[in-house]
Scaffold this active site. Structure first.
Site, PDB file in Angstrom:
ATOM      1  N   CYS A 113       0.836  -1.205   0.000  1.00  0.00           N
ATOM      2  CA  CYS A 113       0.000   0.000   0.000  1.00  0.00           C
ATOM      3  C   CYS A 113       0.869   1.253   0.000  1.00  0.00           C
ATOM      4  O   CYS A 113       0.619   2.198  -0.761  1.00  0.00           O
ATOM      5  CB  CYS A 113      -0.928  -0.006   1.209  1.00  0.00           C
ATOM      6  SG  CYS A 113      -2.036   1.422   1.288  1.00  0.00           S
ATOM      7  N   CYS A 210      -6.096  -3.729   6.912  1.00  0.00           N
ATOM      8  CA  CYS A 210      -7.220  -2.799   7.062  1.00  0.00           C
ATOM      9  C   CYS A 210      -8.431  -3.190   6.234  1.00  0.00           C
ATOM     10  O   CYS A 210      -9.553  -2.813   6.559  1.00  0.00           O
ATOM     11  CB  CYS A 210      -6.769  -1.392   6.675  1.00  0.00           C
ATOM     12  SG  CYS A 210      -6.283  -1.224   4.945  1.00  0.00           S
TER      13      CYS A 210
END
Length: 400
Positions: A113, A210
């Site tokens: 990410c 997440c």
């Protein structure tokens, strides 16, 4: 004259984009910079379908987080934008995550990410907005070097240090990034949040994965890679079948619980054979690895990597985010980068990162790192000795 961010110009003439996740760290980052007079612009990335994760504690970049980031920006009086990166995040992070698990690895999606989304696409957006820097709430720091470039350093608070997740940052990105929380503890950050009157002062920290709304990563993998859920055998070091499993994605190297095997002595997952759908288990002493083969190596130390290595570079490495850096050697062997762990490490899993440091103490410099492609129990000299013995035996057979 340089300002507090080590940039030319007065704070009021310096635009800084802050990556606002909706958590306390990025919120305090924005508040600090605003209080110092910088022209702050907050940006929040919507990274995945947040419906199921909206109210889950530990979720990141979901609906509630976007709401919190917007409220903090309003409290500070700074402009705030939400950018839809769901498609990009799915392609570069979620699908790679599923592919990695299906191939028997244990991936670290936060690294991807940062590398593929936050420090590439978001950084480019910050430049388009005329910003002089992109600031984040990561617990790391950086400093200017003699040549004008910047070095990445561990956080002063070793318990909060996030340098492991940023090893893939490039030199060019480091020049543009700033980390205002690098010298703080989490407690100090929360105290500042209360002082600034931020509603997120006592908000729970986000978790690593997440985008898993239920907390079960296998739900994501079963949907994207159903073949990864195919059953197979659990075998010992000699290849004897001693049990069965419902998919290798349920296991990771070093795992002890959940094997479903009755044994007189504790058994641990030693490796995952995705091609044959086998989980290899054995005693704890078989977990210790001394050599690691790396892929996708990134170097942010001084000079060129191969020149820095020479005949061998002595450094420190971290093979899991929760572990302390350990002494090691970095070498080039047969055209590939190999790390030899001086004392050995247990639970070295392909897909995890092996991050390089110049020391083991707080605020050591991050030199780069790579992803673990393979781990071996033998030391380099042991492998060479065995190879030499085999060669001698073969030669003797030929002479005979």
């Amino acid at each position: 004259m340089l300002n507090s961010l080590d940039l030319e110009g007065r704070p009021q003439d310096t635009r800084v984009v802050v990556a606002m996740s909706g958590g306390v760290d990025s919120s305090v980052t924005a508040a600090l910079l605003k209080s110092e007079g910088y022209d702050v612009v907050g940006i929040t990335l919507q990274l995945y379908d947040h419906g199921a994760a909206t109210h889950r504690k530990g979720a990141c970049c979901a609906g509630q987080d976007i709401h919190d980031a917007r409220n903090v920006a309003a409290r500070l009086g700074v402009p705030h934008y939400v950018l839809d990166y769901e498609s990009r995040f799915r392609e570069t992070v979620i699908e790679n995550f599923a592919d990695s698990y299906a191939s028997g690895e244990t991936p670290v999606p936060c690294i991807e990410c940062n590398r593929q989304v936050k420090f590439r696409d978001l950084l480019a957006t910050a430049r388009e907005l005329g910003a002089a820097a992109l600031a984040t709430g990561h617990y790391v720091s950086s400093r200017r070097l003699a040549d004008g470039s910047r070095a990445l350093l561990c956080a002063a608070d070793t318990d909060r240090d996030q340098s492991y997740f940023l090893f893939a940052t490039t030199r060019e990105q480091l020049d543009f990034l700033r980390f205002p929380l690098g010298d703080m503890t989490k407690q100090q950050t929360r105290e500042l949040a209360r002082r600034f009157g931020l509603s997120v002062a006592d908000k729970h920290d986000s978790q690593d994965i997440c985008f898993v709304p239920t907390g079960r990563y296998t739900d994501i993998i079963s949907r994207l890679k159903p073949n990864a859920m195919v059953s197979g055998d659990i075998v010992d070091l000699d290849g004897h079948v001693i049990g069965h499993h419902e998919g290798i994605v349920h296991f990771t190297v070093g795992q002890r619980r959940g094997l479903g095997i009755a044994s007189g002595a504790p058994l641990y997952v030693l490796s995952l054979d995705a091609a044959n759908r086998r989980v290899v288990v054995g005693p704890r002493e078989a977990l210790k690895m001394h050599r690691i083969v790396l892929r996708d190596v990134n170097w942010i130390g001084d000079g060129a990597l191969d020149r820095a290595i020479g005949a061998g570079l002595e450094l420190f490495v971290r093979v899991r985010s929760t572990r302390r850096p350990q002494p090691a050697w970095l070498r080039v062997v047969d055209g590939r980068y190999e790390v030899e762990l001086v004392a050995g490490e247990e639970g070295v899993s392909p897909g995890q990162a092996c991050v390089f440091y110049d020391g083991a103490e707080g605020q050591s410099r991050v030199l780069g790192g790579g992803f673990i492609a393979r781990a071996m129990a033998q030391r380099a000299n042991e492998a060479a000795a065995q190879s030499g013995t085999l060669a001698q035996s073969f030669a003797a057979e030929l002479r005979g």
